[in-house]
Scaffold this active site. Structure first.
Site, PDB file in Angstrom:
ATOM      1  N   GLU A  94      51.415 -11.655  67.485  1.00 17.61           N
ATOM      2  CA  GLU A  94      50.960 -10.881  66.321  1.00 17.61           C
ATOM      3  C   GLU A  94      51.861  -9.668  66.141  1.00 17.61           C
ATOM      4  O   GLU A  94      52.312  -9.049  67.108  1.00 17.61           O
ATOM      5  CB  GLU A  94      49.508 -10.445  66.536  1.00 17.61           C
ATOM      6  CG  GLU A  94      48.848  -9.791  65.349  1.00 17.61           C
ATOM      7  CD  GLU A  94      47.344  -9.604  65.572  1.00 17.61           C
ATOM      8  OE1 GLU A  94      46.686 -10.540  66.057  1.00 17.61           O
ATOM      9  OE2 GLU A  94      46.849  -8.507  65.284  1.00 17.61           O
ATOM     10  N   ASP A  96      51.685  -6.170  63.823  1.00 16.31           N
ATOM     11  CA  ASP A  96      50.654  -5.455  63.066  1.00 16.31           C
ATOM     12  C   ASP A  96      51.139  -4.193  62.364  1.00 16.31           C
ATOM     13  O   ASP A  96      51.776  -3.333  62.984  1.00 16.31           O
ATOM     14  CB  ASP A  96      49.541  -4.949  64.015  1.00 16.31           C
ATOM     15  CG  ASP A  96      48.651  -6.039  64.540  1.00 16.31           C
ATOM     16  OD1 ASP A  96      48.668  -7.130  63.976  1.00 16.31           O
ATOM     17  OD2 ASP A  96      47.948  -5.774  65.520  1.00 16.31           O
ATOM     18  N   GLU A  98      48.575  -1.489  60.612  1.00 14.37           N
ATOM     19  CA  GLU A  98      47.188  -1.158  60.285  1.00 14.37           C
ATOM     20  C   GLU A  98      47.153   0.280  59.758  1.00 14.37           C
ATOM     21  O   GLU A  98      47.732   1.185  60.370  1.00 14.37           O
ATOM     22  CB  GLU A  98      46.275  -1.290  61.511  1.00 14.37           C
ATOM     23  CG  GLU A  98      46.030  -2.726  61.927  1.00 14.37           C
ATOM     24  CD  GLU A  98      44.959  -2.822  63.003  1.00 14.37           C
ATOM     25  OE1 GLU A  98      43.905  -3.418  62.753  1.00 14.37           O
ATOM     26  OE2 GLU A  98      45.204  -2.292  64.112  1.00 14.37           O
TER      27      GLU A  98
END
Length: 282
Positions: A94, A96, A98
């Site tokens: 993953e 990311d 955010e």
């Protein structure tokens, strides 16, 4: 390259100005709170009942991916807008972005992380040098076998290098889809959960446009590779071996010096026995 021998990979043309959201993405949850408008804008909304999210129809194995986002304006405390690449399974990879909401007038926090083989805990956090709610800005991921680079409006803010030589797994064997979601995380998102979501401000809405993927798309089929006969040019795309030139290295240092507010590689309380191996790479 691991699982690459199981798939056919072909290159999306870099000449595309921007993709049609109807063709590229599915709204995956939210009961109507996610919307595609005329194919060129996508919005996600959050209210007290539910957030919303979408994912790409394609899976990617390496790429240079851009998306323009305009974040929730006003009092966004308690909300998180997540935009990321992710594979499936218990040992997932993953990458990311955010965006952690905040009270009106306080800056958003951009939270980044990299998971490989199900292991994350590689957080770096930043403030931004602009108001990300006032207009659209471009958030980019360069993912190739050498490194992962997070960029904002063309300025690199983070580089995660391939440190397999040090025993650190690197995302390179699992195809990933693009995901995004807008959800309530007021148990941790703003000041560690001290500031709760003000539902009188709902619905909260984030907007997306100008998605571009100069990337390798994975489909089931015959043996091939990104630089093989199935690519549009018959040779490897430049981004597959792209590194940071001197100018971009200077921009990276500028962003980290002036806007980084947390780096796991300098959190000695968290790693009393010594920092993870990748933290020692030059």
């Amino acid at each position: 390259m691991g699982l690459l021998y199981l798939v056919v990979i072909f290159l999306i043309s870099s000449s595309l100005v921007s993709a049609n959201f109807y063709d590229e993405f599915d709204i995956t949850w939210g009961d109507g709170r996610g919307k595609i408008i005329n194919g060129d804008v996508l919005t996600l909304s959050l209210d007290k009942s539910s957030g919303s999210g979408f994912e790409s129809r394609n899976e990617y194995m390496f790429g240079k991916i851009d998306m323009q986002l305009k974040l929730v304006p006003g009092n966004s405390a308690g909300t998180v807008t997540a935009y990321y690449l992710s594979s499936k399974g218990s040992n997932w990879d993953e990458i990311d972005f955010e965006f952690l909401g905040n009270l009106s007038g306080d800056p958003y926090i951009l939270h980044t992380n990299v998971f490989s083989q199900g292991k994350g805990n590689r957080e770096q956090q930043f403030y931004l040098w602009f108001d990300p709610t006032a207009d659209f800005h471009t958030y980019s991921i360069l993912w190739n076998p050498k490194h992962i680079v997070f960029s904002v409006d063309g300025t690199p803010i983070r580089e995660f290098k391939n440190a397999e030589s040090l025993g650190v797994p690197f995302p390179k064997d699992q195809p990933m889809r693009i995901h995004s979601s807008l959800w309530n995380a007021d148990d941790w998102a703003t000041r560690g959960g001290l500031v709760k979501t003000d539902w009188s401000q709902a619905p909260f809405t984030a907007s997306y446009r100008n998605f571009k993927a100069d990337a390798c798309v994975v489909t089931s089929g015959n043996k091939s590779s990104c630089g093989g006969s199935s690519s549009s040019s018959g040779s490897s795309p430049a981004w597959l071996s792209e590194e940071l030139d001197n100018t971009k290295q200077e921009r990276l240092r500028w962003a980290q010096k002036n806007y980084m507010i947390y780096n796991y590689c300098s959190d000695s309380k968290r790693f009393p026995q010594g920092f993870p191996p990748e933290c020692n790479m030059a």
